[in-house]
Design a protein around this motif. Structure first.
Motif, short mmCIF file in Angstrom:
data_model
loop_
_atom_site.label_atom_id
_atom_site.label_comp_id
_atom_site.label_asym_id
_atom_site.label_seq_id
_atom_site.Cartn_x
_atom_site.Cartn_y
_atom_site.Cartn_z
N GLU A 92 0.84 -1.20 0.00
CA GLU A 92 0.00 0.00 0.00
C GLU A 92 0.87 1.25 0.00
OE1 GLU A 92 -3.43 2.40 0.09
OE2 GLU A 92 -3.21 0.25 -0.31
N ARG A 93 1.94 1.23 0.79
CA ARG A 93 2.84 2.39 0.85
C ARG A 93 3.49 2.64 -0.51
NH1 ARG A 93 5.56 0.78 4.77
NH2 ARG A 93 7.54 0.14 3.83
N VAL A 94 3.88 1.55 -1.19
CA VAL A 94 4.48 1.69 -2.52
C VAL A 94 3.46 2.25 -3.51
CG1 VAL A 94 5.44 0.43 -4.49
CG2 VAL A 94 6.17 -0.15 -2.16
N ALA A 95 2.26 1.69 -3.49
CA ALA A 95 1.24 2.07 -4.47
C ALA A 95 0.80 3.53 -4.32
CB ALA A 95 0.03 1.15 -4.34
N THR A 96 0.85 4.06 -3.11
CA THR A 96 0.36 5.42 -2.87
C THR A 96 1.48 6.44 -2.73
OG1 THR A 96 0.30 5.00 -0.48
CG2 THR A 96 -1.72 4.56 -1.74
N SER A 97 2.72 6.00 -2.90
CA SER A 97 3.86 6.90 -2.75
C SER A 97 3.92 7.91 -3.89
CB SER A 97 5.16 6.09 -2.71
OG SER A 97 6.28 6.94 -2.73
N MET A 98 4.42 9.11 -3.60
CA MET A 98 4.68 10.10 -4.63
C MET A 98 5.83 9.65 -5.54
SD MET A 98 2.46 12.50 -4.33
CE MET A 98 3.21 13.83 -5.26
N PRO A 100 6.91 6.03 -6.27
CA PRO A 100 6.77 4.59 -6.03
C PRO A 100 8.03 3.80 -6.37
CG PRO A 100 5.46 5.30 -7.92
CD PRO A 100 5.92 6.53 -7.23
N GLY A 101 8.80 4.26 -7.36
CA GLY A 101 10.02 3.54 -7.68
C GLY A 101 11.01 3.57 -6.54
N ASP A 102 11.19 4.77 -5.95
CA ASP A 102 12.11 4.90 -4.82
C ASP A 102 11.62 4.08 -3.62
OD1 ASP A 102 13.82 6.56 -6.19
OD2 ASP A 102 12.84 8.41 -5.47
N THR A 103 10.32 4.13 -3.36
CA THR A 103 9.76 3.38 -2.24
C THR A 103 9.89 1.89 -2.48
OG1 THR A 103 8.17 5.17 -1.88
CG2 THR A 103 7.74 3.07 -0.77
N ALA A 104 9.68 1.46 -3.71
CA ALA A 104 9.80 0.03 -4.02
C ALA A 104 11.20 -0.48 -3.78
CB ALA A 104 9.39 -0.21 -5.47
N ARG A 105 12.20 0.33 -4.11
CA ARG A 105 13.59 -0.10 -3.92
C ARG A 105 13.89 -0.40 -2.46
NH1 ARG A 105 14.91 3.40 -8.31
NH2 ARG A 105 14.99 5.22 -6.95
N GLU A 106 13.15 0.25 -1.57
CA GLU A 106 13.37 0.05 -0.14
C GLU A 106 12.49 -1.04 0.44
OE1 GLU A 106 12.46 3.87 1.35
OE2 GLU A 106 14.16 4.89 0.39
N SER A 107 11.70 -1.72 -0.41
CA SER A 107 10.65 -2.61 0.09
C SER A 107 10.81 -4.05 -0.38
CB SER A 107 9.28 -2.08 -0.36
OG SER A 107 9.10 -0.74 0.04
N PHE A 108 12.01 -4.41 -0.77
CA PHE A 108 12.23 -5.78 -1.22
C PHE A 108 12.50 -6.73 -0.06
CE2 PHE A 108 12.27 -3.92 -5.30
CZ PHE A 108 12.14 -4.93 -6.22
N SER A 109 12.13 -7.96 -0.26
CA SER A 109 12.38 -9.00 0.74
C SER A 109 13.87 -9.36 0.77
CB SER A 109 11.57 -10.26 0.40
OG SER A 109 10.19 -9.98 0.44
N PRO A 110 14.33 -10.00 1.85
CA PRO A 110 15.73 -10.44 1.90
C PRO A 110 16.05 -11.36 0.72
CG PRO A 110 14.73 -10.59 4.07
CD PRO A 110 13.62 -10.28 3.12
N VAL A 111 17.29 -11.29 0.27
CA VAL A 111 17.73 -12.09 -0.87
C VAL A 111 17.68 -13.57 -0.53
CG1 VAL A 111 19.71 -12.61 -2.34
CG2 VAL A 111 19.19 -10.24 -1.77
N LYS A 112 17.04 -14.36 -1.40
CA LYS A 112 16.92 -15.80 -1.19
C LYS A 112 17.79 -16.61 -2.14
CE LYS A 112 13.70 -15.44 1.96
NZ LYS A 112 13.99 -15.77 3.39
N ALA A 113 18.22 -15.99 -3.23
CA ALA A 113 19.05 -16.68 -4.22
C ALA A 113 19.99 -15.66 -4.84
CB ALA A 113 18.18 -17.33 -5.29
#
Length: 304
Positions: A92-98, A100-113
């Motif tokens: 929701e924070r990503v979708a409503t951000s002014m 969204p690209g910058d917010t998305a970069r900060e919202s990734f899950s821990p690296v699994k592979a």
């Protein structure tokens, strides 16, 4: 011969190469067709040794890299694969951000592979714990990822680049015979494309102090060679490598021969974009000046 930065500058002006991120390039037009022509020519060399073509997974597990002693050897290059968090509040924070690209970069899950830094590791992981009928020779062309920070440059040294590898698992004599034969075939290919190259003894850029002794052994035992193209300003670039791993991967991944002994591995690696760059530095950007074999490939591509 032209310098690589001059080639890259002119390709950008022509709109035939562009970056989505530093070190991650796209191609179009005659450059894209040349890339496919070079890929096909190198693929022909690979298929003289084997028709066992593999398609590799697009990520590689940290367990495989651990088993291959990657982290004590080359951790400086590694890139990870992640994905957006599934938490609804985060989304929701990503979708409503002014922004969204910058917010998305900060919202990734821990690296699994991890993103694969080489093709051959997949081979050993797939054959782990197996007894093979030797010689087992396979080949694959895949995207590899190595982040070399300030050294990144178009075609010459990408964060993402294309590598064709041929891997041989066999006894020590057969593996070394394969490696030497592949060196000869690679030189023949380079000469057929009008490239002036040399093959020289080399070592890997091991990172950890505890692993640097491996470089000494590599050189003393002549286990690694590289095909080099020299620039007119004195710099040079490796466009292929020829490696004998002895029993390392056979032991690490429990890959055995019919008699129960560990398999010896050897691999040959071609950097596709680097071969493309070598052709362009040598022959220029105009298609009519390219070697006949590649021109035929380009014409066939246009007609397909």
């Amino acid at each position: 011969m032209r310098l690589p930065e001059d080639v890259a500058r002119d390709l950008v002006k022509r709109g035939e190469v562009w970056d989505s991120a530093l070190g991650v390039s796209g191609m179009r037009g005659s450059l894209a067709r040349l890339d496919r022509g070079v890929s096909a020519a190198i693929g022909e060399v690979a298929h003289r040794y084997t028709d066992d073509e593999w398609v590799m997974p697009k990520t590689i597990s940290f367990e495989t890299l651990e088993r291959a002693s990657y982290f004590e050897s080359f951790p400086q290059w590694l890139s990870g694969a992640s994905h957006m968090s599934g938490d609804e509040s985060v989304l929701e924070r990503v979708a409503t951000s002014m922004s969204p690209g910058d917010t998305a970069r900060e919202s990734f899950s821990p690296v699994k592979a991890a993103l694969p830094p080489a093709v051959c590791y997949h081979t050993y992981a797939a054959l782990r714990g197996r007894s093979i009928v030797a010689p087992l020779i396979m080949t694959a062309e895949e995207t590899c990822w190595r982040h070399e920070s300030g050294r990144l440059s178009k075609l010459e040294r990408g964060w993402a680049f294309t590598m064709r590898e041929i891997v041989c698992l066999s006894d020590s004599n057969c593996a070394e015979m394969f490696r030497k034969s592949a060196m000869e075939e690679a030189v023949i290919l380079a000469e057929s494309l009008g490239l002036t190259v040399r093959v020289e003894l080399a070592t890997d850029p091991f990172f950890a102090p505890t692993a640097r002794g491996k470089a000494i052994l590599q050189r003393v035992k002549a286990l690694k060679h590289e095909m080099i193209i020299d620039y007119p300003d004195g710099r040079s670039l490796a466009i292929a490598s020829f490696n004998n791993h002895e029993l390392f991967f056979g032991d690490a991944f429990d890959i055995s021969l019919a008699d129960g002994s560990p398999a010896t591995s050897a691999c040959v690696a071609f950097g596709i974009e680097r071969w493309v760059l070598a052709v362009l530095m040598t022959h220029g950007l105009d298609q009519e000046d390219w070697p006949d074999a590649l021109t035929r490939s380009v014409v066939a591509e246009i007609g397909s």
